[in-house]
Write a protein that holds these residues in place. Structure first.
Motif, PDB file in Angstrom:
ATOM      1  N   LEU A 152       0.813  -1.218   0.000  1.00  0.00           N
ATOM      2  CA  LEU A 152       0.000   0.000   0.000  1.00  0.00           C
ATOM      3  C   LEU A 152       0.846   1.268   0.000  1.00  0.00           C
ATOM      4  CD1 LEU A 152      -2.841  -1.029   2.476  1.00  0.00           C
ATOM      5  CD2 LEU A 152      -2.920  -0.926  -0.025  1.00  0.00           C
ATOM      6  N   ALA A 153       2.063   1.183   0.544  1.00  0.00           N
ATOM      7  CA  ALA A 153       2.935   2.363   0.529  1.00  0.00           C
ATOM      8  C   ALA A 153       3.247   2.781  -0.908  1.00  0.00           C
ATOM      9  CB  ALA A 153       4.228   2.077   1.288  1.00  0.00           C
ATOM     10  N   VAL A 154       3.497   1.795  -1.767  1.00  0.00           N
ATOM     11  CA  VAL A 154       3.757   2.091  -3.180  1.00  0.00           C
ATOM     12  C   VAL A 154       2.516   2.678  -3.833  1.00  0.00           C
ATOM     13  CG1 VAL A 154       4.288   1.056  -5.422  1.00  0.00           C
ATOM     14  CG2 VAL A 154       5.547   0.332  -3.393  1.00  0.00           C
ATOM     15  N   LEU A 155       1.356   2.133  -3.478  1.00  0.00           N
ATOM     16  CA  LEU A 155       0.112   2.660  -4.030  1.00  0.00           C
ATOM     17  C   LEU A 155      -0.075   4.121  -3.634  1.00  0.00           C
ATOM     18  CD1 LEU A 155      -2.305   1.602  -5.703  1.00  0.00           C
ATOM     19  CD2 LEU A 155      -3.500   1.244  -3.544  1.00  0.00           C
ATOM     20  N   GLY A 156       0.236   4.431  -2.377  1.00  0.00           N
ATOM     21  CA  GLY A 156       0.144   5.820  -1.927  1.00  0.00           C
ATOM     22  C   GLY A 156       1.092   6.734  -2.693  1.00  0.00           C
ATOM     23  N   GLU A 157       2.286   6.234  -2.987  1.00  0.00           N
ATOM     24  CA  GLU A 157       3.246   7.028  -3.756  1.00  0.00           C
ATOM     25  C   GLU A 157       2.708   7.324  -5.160  1.00  0.00           C
ATOM     26  OE1 GLU A 157       6.896   4.909  -3.766  1.00  0.00           O
ATOM     27  OE2 GLU A 157       7.216   5.078  -1.601  1.00  0.00           O
ATOM     28  N   ARG A 158       2.039   6.333  -5.743  1.00  0.00           N
ATOM     29  CA  ARG A 158       1.488   6.537  -7.075  1.00  0.00           C
ATOM     30  C   ARG A 158       0.413   7.630  -7.064  1.00  0.00           C
ATOM     31  NH1 ARG A 158       2.777   1.480  -9.670  1.00  0.00           N
ATOM     32  NH2 ARG A 158       5.044   1.649  -9.723  1.00  0.00           N
ATOM     33  N   VAL A 159      -0.435   7.594  -6.052  1.00  0.00           N
ATOM     34  CA  VAL A 159      -1.499   8.597  -5.971  1.00  0.00           C
ATOM     35  C   VAL A 159      -0.897   9.976  -5.742  1.00  0.00           C
ATOM     36  CG1 VAL A 159      -3.537   9.341  -4.685  1.00  0.00           C
ATOM     37  CG2 VAL A 159      -3.200   6.914  -5.203  1.00  0.00           C
ATOM     38  N   ARG A 160       0.149  10.049  -4.907  1.00  0.00           N
ATOM     39  CA  ARG A 160       0.811  11.343  -4.708  1.00  0.00           C
ATOM     40  C   ARG A 160       1.484  11.815  -5.994  1.00  0.00           C
ATOM     41  NH1 ARG A 160       1.507   9.192   0.461  1.00  0.00           N
ATOM     42  NH2 ARG A 160       3.418   8.081  -0.094  1.00  0.00           N
ATOM     43  N   ALA A 161       1.928  10.864  -6.817  1.00  0.00           N
ATOM     44  CA  ALA A 161       2.533  11.234  -8.097  1.00  0.00           C
ATOM     45  C   ALA A 161       1.520  11.941  -8.998  1.00  0.00           C
ATOM     46  CB  ALA A 161       3.103  10.003  -8.790  1.00  0.00           C
ATOM     47  N   LEU A 162       0.244  11.588  -8.873  1.00  0.00           N
ATOM     48  CA  LEU A 162      -0.783  12.291  -9.640  1.00  0.00           C
ATOM     49  C   LEU A 162      -0.809  13.772  -9.269  1.00  0.00           C
ATOM     50  CD1 LEU A 162      -3.762   9.744  -9.479  1.00  0.00           C
ATOM     51  CD2 LEU A 162      -2.120  10.062 -11.334  1.00  0.00           C
ATOM     52  N   SER A 163      -0.658  14.047  -7.976  1.00  0.00           N
ATOM     53  CA  SER A 163      -0.615  15.442  -7.526  1.00  0.00           C
ATOM     54  C   SER A 163       0.614  16.150  -8.073  1.00  0.00           C
ATOM     55  CB  SER A 163      -0.642  15.505  -6.000  1.00  0.00           C
ATOM     56  OG  SER A 163      -1.832  14.930  -5.485  1.00  0.00           O
TER      57      SER A 163
END
Length: 327
Positions: free
Chosen positions: A113-124
């Motif tokens: 899930l940490a990687v998933l969170g990084e991906r979502v932050r990458a959208l920002s």
């Protein structure tokens, strides 16, 4: 939206056949749809040239289950078109739909899930305004399972019976072999077994067996996608719901003829079902078929699908460009 031609009965039958078995020989497709092989091949070539239909290798829930996490992300409607164009080009973005509530983005990540969170932050980081993120606890149905339902049961049986049908459940290939197959067949799901064998460095018989076993085990799903408006499906919606039995409700949603993507989220309205229809007036009937125990708490209209399974779509739903999925 550019005008596109409506697909004829034979075109729709060919697409349905390839949704069932993308690697079926043209002779078997022809027998199922009631035409000769040369005519079938000619119609398919026209569909490809007009970008109205295309073959695809789909990531499946079976492959996702142990290694992949998925987030459903809603972007603020004020996110600019330039930023959305950057979002759809990310290899780990599975799909993007422009809806009445904003752009809905499916993000995939392997590694926790940490990687998933990084991906979502990458959208920002790209400039997208993220309104909310929900993590999927299960993807119950995805686009590869959706069918046109043009062919009769007998015609569908002709396609299935003509393929390999092992007497016992096949043992799937090793994960690294499946990954190599996925990379090869992502380029061309109808790639000849001899070419696949050359890619994998094995015999043609071994390559053919590996493809058959991977497909039978659900680790690879090879099919056919199309410009939905050309088949009469000019409207889409996303239904959000609650139920005391979310797994049972999600299973029923996945069996609805109109549903092409169904999931269970960790959120306030844990059920979501993406549906296609010829008219939005069909929504009450779809909701009724979903079941009395489902409370539909919100409905979003899909204004346009921008990306589906690595294909960027134009205003008419045709494939315009391919971005291979990697996560």
């Amino acid at each position: 939206m550019d005008s596109i031609r409506d697909l004829g009965e034979l075109d729709l039958a060919i697409v349905h056949a390839l949704q069932i078995d993308a690697r079926a020989p043209w002779t078997r497709v022809a027998a199922a749809v009631g035409a000769d092989a040369a005519t079938v091949a000619r119609h398919w070539q026209a569909l490809r040239e007009e970008s109205l239909a295309w073959l695809t290798a789909w990531p499946t829930p079976e492959r996702w289950s142990s290694t992949t996490d998925v987030a459903v992300v809603l972007l603020d409607p004020r996110t600019t078109a330039e930023v959305i164009d950057e979002v759809v080009r990310q290899a780990w973005v599975l799909s993007v739909d422009d809806t009445s509530a904003g752009c809905l983005v499916l993000v995939a990540g392997s590694g926790g899930l940490a990687v998933l969170g990084e991906r979502v932050r990458a959208l920002s980081t790209l400039g997208a305004r993220v309104r909310r993120m929900d993590v999927a606890s299960a993807i119950v149905a995805e686009d590869s399972g959706w069918r046109l339902r043009v062919l009769s049961r007998q015609q569908q049986r002709m396609l299935r019976d003509g393929g390999s049908s092992p007497s016992e459940e096949p043992r799937p290939p090793r994960p690294e072999v499946v990954d190599d197959l996925a990379d090869a067949l992502d380029e061309d799901p109808r790639m000849p077994a001899a070419t696949v064998a050359q890619r994998l460095g094995v015999s043609e018989a071994t390559a053919r067996r590996a493809v058959d076993r991977s497909v039978a085990a659900g680790l690879l799903r090879l099919g056919c996608d199309l410009a939905m408006p050309a088949a009469g499906y000019r409207r889409g919606a996303i239904l959000w719901g609650r139920s005391a039995d979310p797994e049972g409700a999600a299973g029923r949603a996945a069996r609805l003829p109109e549903a092409h993507r169904v999931g269970i989220l960790v959120g306030r309205a844990p059920l979501f079902a993406c549906v296609r229809a010829r008219s939005l007036t069909a929504l009450p009937q779809i909701e009724q078929a979903w079941g009395d125990d489902v409370e539909v708490v919100d409905r979003w209209t899909v204004l346009r699908s921008l990306k589906r399974n690595g294909h960027l779509l134009d205003d008419s739903g045709r494939t315009a460009e391919r971005v291979p999925l990697r996560w």
